[in-house]
Design a protein around this motif. Structure first.
Motif, PDB file in Angstrom:
ATOM      1  N   LEU A   9       0.858  -1.255  -0.346  1.00  0.00           N
ATOM      2  CA  LEU A   9      -0.028  -0.254  -0.270  1.00  0.00           C
ATOM      3  C   LEU A   9       1.193   1.153   0.159  1.00  0.00           C
ATOM      4  CD1 LEU A   9      -2.757  -0.936   2.347  1.00  0.00           C
ATOM      5  CD2 LEU A   9      -3.288  -1.319   0.003  1.00  0.00           C
ATOM      6  N   HIS A  10       1.620   1.259   0.445  1.00  0.00           N
ATOM      7  CA  HIS A  10       2.672   2.431   1.188  1.00  0.00           C
ATOM      8  C   HIS A  10       3.834   2.482  -0.248  1.00  0.00           C
ATOM      9  CE1 HIS A  10       6.700   4.527   1.396  1.00  0.00           C
ATOM     10  NE2 HIS A  10       5.333   4.912   2.741  1.00  0.00           N
ATOM     11  N   ALA A  11       4.236   1.702  -1.349  1.00  0.00           N
ATOM     12  CA  ALA A  11       4.141   2.134  -2.428  1.00  0.00           C
ATOM     13  C   ALA A  11       3.832   2.168  -3.621  1.00  0.00           C
ATOM     14  CB  ALA A  11       5.226   0.804  -3.150  1.00  0.00           C
ATOM     15  N   LEU A  12       2.333   1.156  -3.206  1.00  0.00           N
ATOM     16  CA  LEU A  12       1.267   1.607  -4.402  1.00  0.00           C
ATOM     17  C   LEU A  12       0.500   3.055  -4.267  1.00  0.00           C
ATOM     18  CD1 LEU A  12      -0.816   0.758  -6.719  1.00  0.00           C
ATOM     19  CD2 LEU A  12      -2.518   0.146  -4.728  1.00  0.00           C
ATOM     20  N   LEU A  13       0.269   3.953  -2.912  1.00  0.00           N
ATOM     21  CA  LEU A  13       0.108   5.053  -3.161  1.00  0.00           C
ATOM     22  C   LEU A  13       1.191   5.954  -3.574  1.00  0.00           C
ATOM     23  CD1 LEU A  13      -2.073   4.529   0.507  1.00  0.00           C
ATOM     24  CD2 LEU A  13      -2.929   5.224  -1.690  1.00  0.00           C
ATOM     25  N   THR A  14       2.873   5.892  -2.476  1.00  0.00           N
ATOM     26  CA  THR A  14       3.408   7.166  -3.183  1.00  0.00           C
ATOM     27  C   THR A  14       3.952   7.552  -4.459  1.00  0.00           C
ATOM     28  OG1 THR A  14       5.162   5.313  -2.639  1.00  0.00           O
ATOM     29  CG2 THR A  14       4.474   6.918  -0.393  1.00  0.00           C
ATOM     30  N   GLU A  15       3.947   5.961  -5.129  1.00  0.00           N
ATOM     31  CA  GLU A  15       3.992   5.829  -6.123  1.00  0.00           C
ATOM     32  C   GLU A  15       3.926   5.740  -7.356  1.00  0.00           C
ATOM     33  OE1 GLU A  15       6.938   2.201  -6.501  1.00  0.00           O
ATOM     34  OE2 GLU A  15       8.309   2.593  -4.832  1.00  0.00           O
ATOM     35  N   GLU A  16       2.164   6.408  -6.980  1.00  0.00           N
ATOM     36  CA  GLU A  16       1.980   6.083  -7.793  1.00  0.00           C
ATOM     37  C   GLU A  16       0.159   6.924  -8.086  1.00  0.00           C
ATOM     38  OE1 GLU A  16       0.039   2.826  -9.870  1.00  0.00           O
ATOM     39  OE2 GLU A  16       1.658   1.512  -9.619  1.00  0.00           O
ATOM     40  N   VAL A  17      -0.858   7.128  -6.557  1.00  0.00           N
ATOM     41  CA  VAL A  17      -1.916   7.703  -6.502  1.00  0.00           C
ATOM     42  C   VAL A  17      -1.563   9.019  -6.147  1.00  0.00           C
ATOM     43  CG1 VAL A  17      -3.843   7.459  -5.321  1.00  0.00           C
ATOM     44  CG2 VAL A  17      -3.387   5.771  -6.003  1.00  0.00           C
ATOM     45  N   LEU A 114      -4.703  -5.758  -5.415  1.00  0.00           N
ATOM     46  CA  LEU A 114      -3.362  -4.967  -5.399  1.00  0.00           C
ATOM     47  C   LEU A 114      -2.735  -5.781  -6.446  1.00  0.00           C
ATOM     48  CD1 LEU A 114      -2.451  -5.574  -1.549  1.00  0.00           C
ATOM     49  CD2 LEU A 114      -3.527  -3.446  -3.098  1.00  0.00           C
ATOM     50  N   PRO A 115      -1.606  -4.979  -7.296  1.00  0.00           N
ATOM     51  CA  PRO A 115      -1.130  -4.680  -8.883  1.00  0.00           C
ATOM     52  C   PRO A 115      -0.362  -6.209  -8.410  1.00  0.00           C
ATOM     53  CG  PRO A 115      -1.411  -2.796  -7.971  1.00  0.00           C
ATOM     54  CD  PRO A 115      -1.975  -3.084  -6.791  1.00  0.00           C
ATOM     55  N   ALA A 116      -0.049  -7.255  -9.466  1.00  0.00           N
ATOM     56  CA  ALA A 116       0.590  -8.618  -9.324  1.00  0.00           C
ATOM     57  C   ALA A 116       2.191  -8.100  -9.112  1.00  0.00           C
ATOM     58  CB  ALA A 116       0.415  -9.419  -9.515  1.00  0.00           C
ATOM     59  N   GLU A 117       2.590  -7.136 -10.074  1.00  0.00           N
ATOM     60  CA  GLU A 117       3.719  -6.752  -9.679  1.00  0.00           C
ATOM     61  C   GLU A 117       4.202  -5.908  -8.550  1.00  0.00           C
ATOM     62  OE1 GLU A 117       1.436  -3.813 -11.828  1.00  0.00           O
ATOM     63  OE2 GLU A 117       1.453  -5.695 -11.676  1.00  0.00           O
ATOM     64  N   ARG A 118       3.643  -5.494  -7.545  1.00  0.00           N
ATOM     65  CA  ARG A 118       3.677  -5.225  -6.788  1.00  0.00           C
ATOM     66  C   ARG A 118       3.532  -5.997  -5.254  1.00  0.00           C
ATOM     67  NH1 ARG A 118       5.007   0.469  -7.095  1.00  0.00           N
ATOM     68  NH2 ARG A 118       3.781   1.833  -8.265  1.00  0.00           N
TER      69      ARG A 118
END
Length: 253
Positions: A9-17, A114-118
């Motif tokens: 979640l940290h990577a998804l939010l900081t790097e995308e959203v 959640l994206p599989a690659e993450r």
């Protein structure tokens, strides 16, 4: 597993959203003391509830096959747990908080999983999807107003983010394969005689030893091991790569 969901979640939010913004991300309990220490625009993901999803619990065993289609291990089915996060925005003005919540909502609703690659760690190793939902009404026994009361703060606009994550159960390894086949030894078969003595006439050659079905590894003969299950029927079909007919390994853990 919980810390791995936090990492994703940290990577998804900081790097995308929230990419390109100066918004910080925190997983702390949003108490009054925490709010007083905050000194920058912040999105807070507070994990307030962890529950097993009983509807997805399964019984029995899941078999793992090697490339030859032999059962090498058995697993209990994975267990699924829902992790519920209280997502809030913290800025100097309510209008900015609403705008930040709008960005979060628009970014998160595009993901059903959640994206599989993450995925990382055991989440990636299992090879299973990790469902994600946002702003779905919580269960009746999980009122968000009660959460704010427990935290000692005032009611604040928030998003309810729920991740359903699997946990791998224990592995039960299959027994060692048997490599010795059945041997059949035959001797000379006596046949009733018709001679003057009225005795029995032994006919036939020397005794014979025959190995049934399975060759002898000690003699350099090769064959698959005996006494271990193979993939058959639909289980075998799942082990074959489409278009080639060759078996593939199921690396899910």
């Amino acid at each position: 597993m919980i810390h791995e969901v936090d990492e994703v979640l940290h990577a998804l939010l900081t790097e995308e959203v929230l990419a390109g913004t100066d918004v910080q991300l925190a997983f702390d309990a949003p108490t009054k003391e925490w709010e007083a220490r905050r000194n920058a625009p912040t999105v807070n993901l507070f994990l307030y509830d962890i529950r097993e999803q009983m509807a997805r619990r399964r019984e029995g065993r899941i078999e793992e096959y090697d490339p030859a289609g032999l059962v090498v291990a058995e697993h209990r089915p994975p267990r699924y747990f829902t992790l519920s996060y209280l997502v809030t925005a913290w800025t100097a003005r309510p209008q900015d908080e609403h705008r930040l919540l709008s960005v979060l909502l628009a970014g998160l609703v595009t993901y059903d999983v959640l994206p599989a690659e993450r995925l990382v760690g055991s989440l990636a190793g299992l090879g299973l999807t990790v469902p994600l939902s946002v702003a779905v009404p919580p269960a009746r026994d999980r009122g968000l107003a009660d959460i704010w009361s427990a935290l000692g703060g005032s009611l604040k606009p928030s998003l309810d983010l729920v991740v359903t994550a699997p946990i791998a159960a224990s592995t039960v390894f299959a027994v060692q394969p048997v490599t010795d086949g059945l041997r059949l030894r035959t001797g000379r078969r006596p046949v009733a005689g018709t001679g003057a003595g009225g005795g029995r006439d032994d006919r036939g050659g020397e005794p014979e030893t025959r190995r049934l079905r399975y060759p002898d590894p000690a003699a350099g003969e090769t064959a698959g091991p005996v006494g271990i299950r193979r993939a058959r029927g639909t289980a075998a079909d799942r082990q074959r790569r489409p278009g080639t007919g060759g078996p593939i390994r199921d690396d899910r853990r």
